[in-house]
Design a protein around this motif. Sequence first.
Motif, PDB file in Angstrom:
ATOM      1  N   GLU A  15       0.810  -1.067   0.129  1.00 21.09           N
ATOM      2  CA  GLU A  15       0.079   0.066  -0.120  1.00 21.09           C
ATOM      3  C   GLU A  15       0.864   1.129  -0.067  1.00 21.09           C
ATOM      4  N   THR A  16       0.564   2.321  -0.719  1.00 19.89           N
ATOM      5  CA  THR A  16       1.345   3.561  -0.393  1.00 19.89           C
ATOM      6  C   THR A  16       1.087   4.117   0.799  1.00 19.89           C
TER       7      THR A  16
ATOM      8  N   ASP B  38       0.394   7.027   1.855  1.00 21.67           N
ATOM      9  CA  ASP B  38      -0.883   7.681   2.041  1.00 21.67           C
ATOM     10  C   ASP B  38      -1.925   6.758   2.461  1.00 21.67           C
ATOM     11  N   ASP B  39      -2.016   5.629   1.792  1.00 20.07           N
ATOM     12  CA  ASP B  39      -2.981   4.632   2.084  1.00 20.07           C
ATOM     13  C   ASP B  39      -2.936   4.312   3.560  1.00 20.07           C
ATOM     14  N   ALA B  40      -1.559   3.934   3.929  1.00 25.15           N
ATOM     15  CA  ALA B  40      -1.572   3.418   5.146  1.00 25.15           C
ATOM     16  C   ALA B  40      -1.834   4.365   6.173  1.00 25.15           C
TER      17      ALA B  40
ATOM     18  N   ARG C 193      -4.396   6.684   5.924  1.00 25.96           N
ATOM     19  CA  ARG C 193      -5.746   6.676   5.822  1.00 25.96           C
ATOM     20  C   ARG C 193      -6.475   5.397   6.433  1.00 25.96           C
ATOM     21  N   ARG C 194      -5.854   4.374   6.323  1.00 23.80           N
ATOM     22  CA  ARG C 194      -6.155   3.081   6.812  1.00 23.80           C
ATOM     23  C   ARG C 194      -6.120   3.134   8.238  1.00 23.80           C
TER      24      ARG C 194
ATOM     25  N   SER D 266     -12.929   8.840   8.555  1.00 28.07           N
ATOM     26  CA  SER D 266     -12.543   8.832   7.152  1.00 28.07           C
ATOM     27  C   SER D 266     -12.700  10.135   6.268  1.00 28.07           C
TER      28      SER D 266
ATOM     29  N   GLN E 116       5.214   5.712  -3.684  1.00 25.70           N
ATOM     30  CA  GLN E 116       4.049   5.375  -4.686  1.00 25.70           C
ATOM     31  C   GLN E 116       4.546   3.598  -4.938  1.00 25.70           C
TER      32      GLN E 116
END
Lengths: 229, 229
Positions: free
Chosen positions: A53-54, A56-58, A60-61, A70, B82
């Motif tokens: 995962e990127t 950023d995704d981490a 948010r998660r 969220s 990324q």
Amino acid sequence: MAFEYEFPRAALTVDCVVFGLDDEDLKVMLIQRNLPPFKGEWALPGGFVHVDETIDDAARRELEEETGLSNVFLEQLYTFGQLGRDPRERVVSVAYYALVKLMDHSVQAATDAADAAWFPVMDVPSLAFDHHDILDMALNRLKGKVRYAPIGFELLPKRFTLSQLQHVYEAILESELDKRNFRRKVLKTGLVIETDEVQKDVAHRAARLYEFDADRYKELEDTGFNFEV
Amino acid sequence: MAFEYEFPRAALTVDCVVFGLDDEDLKVMLIQRNLPPFKGEWALPGGFVHVDETIDDAARRELEEETGLSNVFLEQLYTFGQLGRDPRERVVSVAYYALVKLMDHSVQAATDAADAAWFPVMDVPSLAFDHHDILDMALNRLKGKVRYAPIGFELLPKRFTLSQLQHVYEAILESELDKRNFRRKVLKTGLVIETDEVQKDVAHRAARLYEFDADRYKELEDTGFNFEV
DNA sequence: CCAAAAGTGTTTCACGTACACCCATGC
DNA sequence: GCATGGGTGTACGTGAAACACTTTTGG
């Protein structure tokens, strides 16, 4: 123990500084750790970055997992890699800061995780790891950025009064602003649009509600524009 | 293959965007890769972060190893994570930008690594990985920061003329400035001190040399001051 | 009618900006 | 003596900052 590398590798984590505005106070969300190290102490929400995962995704998660939040404004802050910042092993942490609309969801709803709580940024408890450094940097970034980018709106509901907006700036900048000058300046940007709605259930004259015009901001941004308060 | 972990880990690298000012042009240092992937292509100097050094140290070490530069202004920029930015495996890179005094050391001395070269930032070749994104962000950071922090001096020798300083700003901001207004504004900050030295070996009237007053800046910084150009 | 916040204009001063000419020096 | 960049002052307009009273509404 299945993943092998030729050289030792640092663990990679994310930490999130989540800001909200509650009445007059700028607040930050902290969670109480229920695992070592620093068990029982307060810390920023965060956790390990998965390899698929990127970053950023981490962020948010982890934010959603640990606080239920969220769809918030989230921006990378700085990467902290001092030796010994985690007593267990080498951990490098990419810090983010988030701005949430506390007045929409009540504080309750956002903190139903029993071990999460909001603290006034001017009065936080002792924090685990180097999280005080991260919080300091987040505050400085926020103070700087709020002056030239329209991020103050992220702390308010979609429709807000100009007084609420002024309080956002006063809370972040830690200074009082002149009401007339503030209103004139904000309105002159053309980035807040008047609605035909007014406040309800207030024990005084109801204030008009405004909205931030994100489309117009995008236009102006391209033509080299600078939000300034 | 001696290092094992329970979960897969990303590799951690640093990349440096090194800016220098050569005559009128803002330049960036690139190195030609002699290993796959992207062998033969131009890239930002950088490499892996050792598990026992801070990220800042890694950036300084790589900079010295790959370009011979040391003792330069170096600041963390952003962390790029990324998926797929490195074709081999998951690599997260902490990017830095550096400002070097090209006029001190001649360009030659700074680029004796045979595969390093300076390119005008407005005319760089195709770059490996996501290094174009990193360069773009570095340029934007530089443009923003030069306006409120006294970092323009990092591109000049210790003693410089006001015209040189003006060229620094013009190169970074990509706009022309009025000579009289610029000199007045800079002198009014009280952060440049006049020396009794003047230029030598110039085919016209010799300009006075000035120095940046770092001590005074530190004082002013504490009292909430903002360098502005 | 009182409390509480909304809403509204004007003056003053500092600063940004635009602008053109003489000066010193080396060749 | 000429080419090249160094160095200087003023006028104008915009924008920031300071400042106080009336209006609306609910209780």
